[in-house]
Design an enzyme around this catalytic site. Sequence first.
Site, PDB file in Angstrom:
ATOM      1  N   CYS A 146      -2.523  -6.079   4.939  1.00  0.00           N
ATOM      2  CA  CYS A 146      -1.375  -5.969   4.036  1.00  0.00           C
ATOM      3  C   CYS A 146      -0.390  -4.907   4.528  1.00  0.00           C
ATOM      4  CB  CYS A 146      -1.829  -5.656   2.609  1.00  0.00           C
ATOM      5  SG  CYS A 146      -2.864  -4.179   2.456  1.00  0.00           S
ATOM      6  N   HIS A 167      -3.693  -1.059  -1.467  1.00  0.00           N
ATOM      7  CA  HIS A 167      -3.017  -2.296  -1.078  1.00  0.00           C
ATOM      8  C   HIS A 167      -1.526  -2.025  -0.911  1.00  0.00           C
ATOM      9  CE1 HIS A 167      -2.346  -6.560  -0.699  1.00  0.00           C
ATOM     10  NE2 HIS A 167      -1.533  -6.575  -1.736  1.00  0.00           N
TER      11      HIS A 167
END
Length: 520
Positions: A168, A471
């Site tokens: 990510c 994330h």
Amino acid sequence: MECPHLSSSVCIAPDSAKFPNGSPSSWCCSVCRSNKSPWVCLTCSSVHCGRYVNGHAKKHYEDAQIPLTNHKKSEKQDKVQHTVCMDCSSYSTYCYRCDDFVVNDTKLGLVQKVREHLQNLENSAFTADRHRKRKLLENSSLNSKLLKVNGSTTAICATGLRNLGNTCFMNAILQSLSNIEQFCCYFKELPAVELRNGKTAGRRTYHTRSQGDNNVSLVEEFRKTLCALWQGSQTAFSPESLFYVVWKIMPNFRGYQQQDAHEFMRYLLDHLHLELQDGFNGVSHSAILQENSTLSASNKCCINGASTVVTAIFGGILQNEVNCLICGTESRKFDPFLDLSLDIPSQFRSKRSKNQENGPVCSLRDCLRSFTDLEELDETELYMCHKCKKKQKSTKKFWIQKLPKVLCLHLKRFHWTAYLRNKVDTYVEFPLRGLDMKCYLLEPENSGPENCLYDLAAVVVHHGSGVGSGHYTAYATHEGRWFHFNDSTVTLTDEETVVKAKAYILFYVERQAKAGSDKL
């Protein structure tokens, strides 16, 4: 790599009726029913999840290797092995016995036929879904900024990037850079490079861990990734080839652990800059750069040699001014930069959200002021005074001597303590339009007011508590609309949502035309 196990493992018909219904990238694991990272066995056509979900694809292979104890297997059964499987999203093929990705095929070309069949299934499902979304959009109000599909806000033309296993950090940076128009257009207009020749010429290239370094080009894979975004031909693109090139030339990012997005961005820009300096596909980078009249020589900032599009767009110059507190000697040094790393002032570090009322909200101006304010260097940073001939106490101040076309601001949210790296989760208020940088310039009188104003193009956000976990997502504006990029999911959003984000990296683009706006 050339796999020797294909003949005994690829046994299914290319158009097998055993395949599940729907788009292959959304197929569910037959064990845990997860639709993340589906892989299809090329022996029996069963679908299982990848090793970074629950690992049922690998377990399917391992179970098939256990000998049957109650009866004697026939010679034919001995030859059949569930060794080779195909990623239902990127269509790359993997052999568990070789423990690597496969680039060859069977004599009958069964692997390519299965790949083409899965692509046709995916395209058919996507076309039907896109047609349905277009119908909904046509029936919606022209003034509506958002399109609601199945209760969620969904974008039509934008393309997501599939997560290859904690990638990510890479996806957020790639999506941000793809929405910096001048930078993105330069790479998309570069000539394509064929990295393979001979008997494999014309085939799609699948980079693997066993390929030599001479076979990879970061510029080419970066170009292909940017070209795949915003075409509207697929809902998500797998940056697999780019990721393997990153593995080859950036050892720090090998593996599937979480990485720092800012560190990756700097490595990426530095390596793009170095490769462009060496020329691209036999064409000098300077010749290509000169074709774009907007990137004139006066806007270039050289870092590590000749200028490229990286330094022409992101490059600025700082003046580092140091004064000896004993004799008053002043030392000036000019340093090129691609981004500015800003501390969040300590008085704001206990404030976590915008709505928290204990004290004023930290703003981007506070961070910029902290960066450019005069500071006294501590005992560990004593300045070597050439007049005093020894290290002395001194003060330091930064001025911006030249602003870049794209101003990249990195908020330093991660700080080392005695044993671990902590995150500063403070909300920092930032403007969407009209960031005025004139007061930070060394010679503001030499710059017109319109040359110092910047508008926000993209924001990278880190969700979670630590640099090695959490994330990354990104917000970016495209053709007047804001999008939220969360790996393979792309959604339309609004300005109110963007300004509430706890920014980690901000990309501001120099305003070209005079227009009234709220200044910072």
